[in-house]
Write an enzyme that holds these catalytic residues in place. Structure first.
Site, PDB file in Angstrom:
ATOM      1  N   PRO A 138       0.768  -1.254   0.000  1.00  0.00           N
ATOM      2  CA  PRO A 138       0.000   0.000   0.000  1.00  0.00           C
ATOM      3  C   PRO A 138       0.799   1.305   0.000  1.00  0.00           C
ATOM      4  O   PRO A 138       0.798   2.065   0.967  1.00  0.00           O
ATOM      5  CB  PRO A 138      -0.826  -0.129   1.277  1.00  0.00           C
ATOM      6  CG  PRO A 138       0.030  -0.930   2.193  1.00  0.00           C
ATOM      7  CD  PRO A 138       0.739  -1.919   1.301  1.00  0.00           C
ATOM      8  N   CYS A 139       1.439   1.614  -1.114  1.00  0.00           N
ATOM      9  CA  CYS A 139       2.170   2.872  -1.221  1.00  0.00           C
ATOM     10  C   CYS A 139       1.226   4.077  -1.219  1.00  0.00           C
ATOM     11  O   CYS A 139       1.656   5.201  -0.941  1.00  0.00           O
ATOM     12  CB  CYS A 139       3.070   2.874  -2.454  1.00  0.00           C
ATOM     13  SG  CYS A 139       2.242   2.461  -3.986  1.00  0.00           S
ATOM     14  N   HIS A 140      -0.063   3.846  -1.457  1.00  0.00           N
ATOM     15  CA  HIS A 140      -1.037   4.942  -1.431  1.00  0.00           C
ATOM     16  C   HIS A 140      -1.210   5.518  -0.030  1.00  0.00           C
ATOM     17  O   HIS A 140      -1.732   6.614   0.125  1.00  0.00           O
ATOM     18  CB  HIS A 140      -2.394   4.480  -1.989  1.00  0.00           C
ATOM     19  CG  HIS A 140      -3.022   3.360  -1.230  1.00  0.00           C
ATOM     20  ND1 HIS A 140      -2.703   2.035  -1.476  1.00  0.00           N
ATOM     21  CD2 HIS A 140      -3.935   3.361  -0.226  1.00  0.00           C
ATOM     22  CE1 HIS A 140      -3.402   1.265  -0.647  1.00  0.00           C
ATOM     23  NE2 HIS A 140      -4.149   2.044   0.115  1.00  0.00           N
TER      24      HIS A 140
END
Length: 170
Positions: A138-140
């Site tokens: 989850p780089c978001h």
């Protein structure tokens, strides 16, 4: 970067609230979740064009199942074997992404601090931008120090959608 040497790699598409995503997987696990806009990269597109589509591949089926559960707010963590290729630093940065709780965000400098050096925020941002398994890793969940949404392979609007989806399903 994605694993271009795995001869069992296959491709499939999934429609989602953030647009059509391409999933690359092999017998060993998920290799990449590709945003449509990433297809502008010719060498990457050439690699994908060589893959066979297989919607019934067991890893593809499982990735789609888990992504759908995520988008419906029923899955907070993915249970998939991720085969992301990158430098040692990139892999460390991506491993830290998995520690950010669902529905929470941190800054790039906070992520860098988790890696042992708060001054490496830009390097962390670059590593995150190379994350081949977006959403699943989850780089978001990483935002600017000032709280603003910055940099995301799927586009800022999709980053906002993912963050809101998670906040609404805590």
């Amino acid at each position: 970067m994605i694993n271009t040497f795995d001869k069992t790699a296959v491709l499939s598409k999934i429609d989602s609230p953030v647009g059509t995503l391409l999933i690359v997987a092999s017998d060993s696990g998920v290799i990449s979740v590709v945003w449509e806009k990433e297809l502008k990269n010719k060498s990457f597109k050439n690699y994908l064009d060589k893959l066979k589509t297989n919607d019934k591949h067991p890893v593809i089926v499982e990735v789609k199942k888990q992504l759908k559960e995520y988008f419906f707010g029923k899955r907070k963590n993915f249970e998939l074997n991720v085969l992301a290729e990158g430098t040692e630093f990139q892999k460390k940065a991506w491993k830290q992404l998995l520690k950010i709780p669902y529905g929470k965000t941190i800054s790039y400098s906070e992520q860098a601090k988790m890696l042992g050096d708060a001054k490496k925020a830009r390097a962390v941002g670059m590593a995150n931008s190379k994350n081949p398994v977006s959403i699943i890793v989850p780089c978001h969940r990483v935002i600017g120090k000032n709280g603003k949404l910055t940099g995301f392979g799927g586009g800022i609007n999709n980053k906002k959608i993912l963050i809101e989806l998670e906040k609404n399903n805590i």
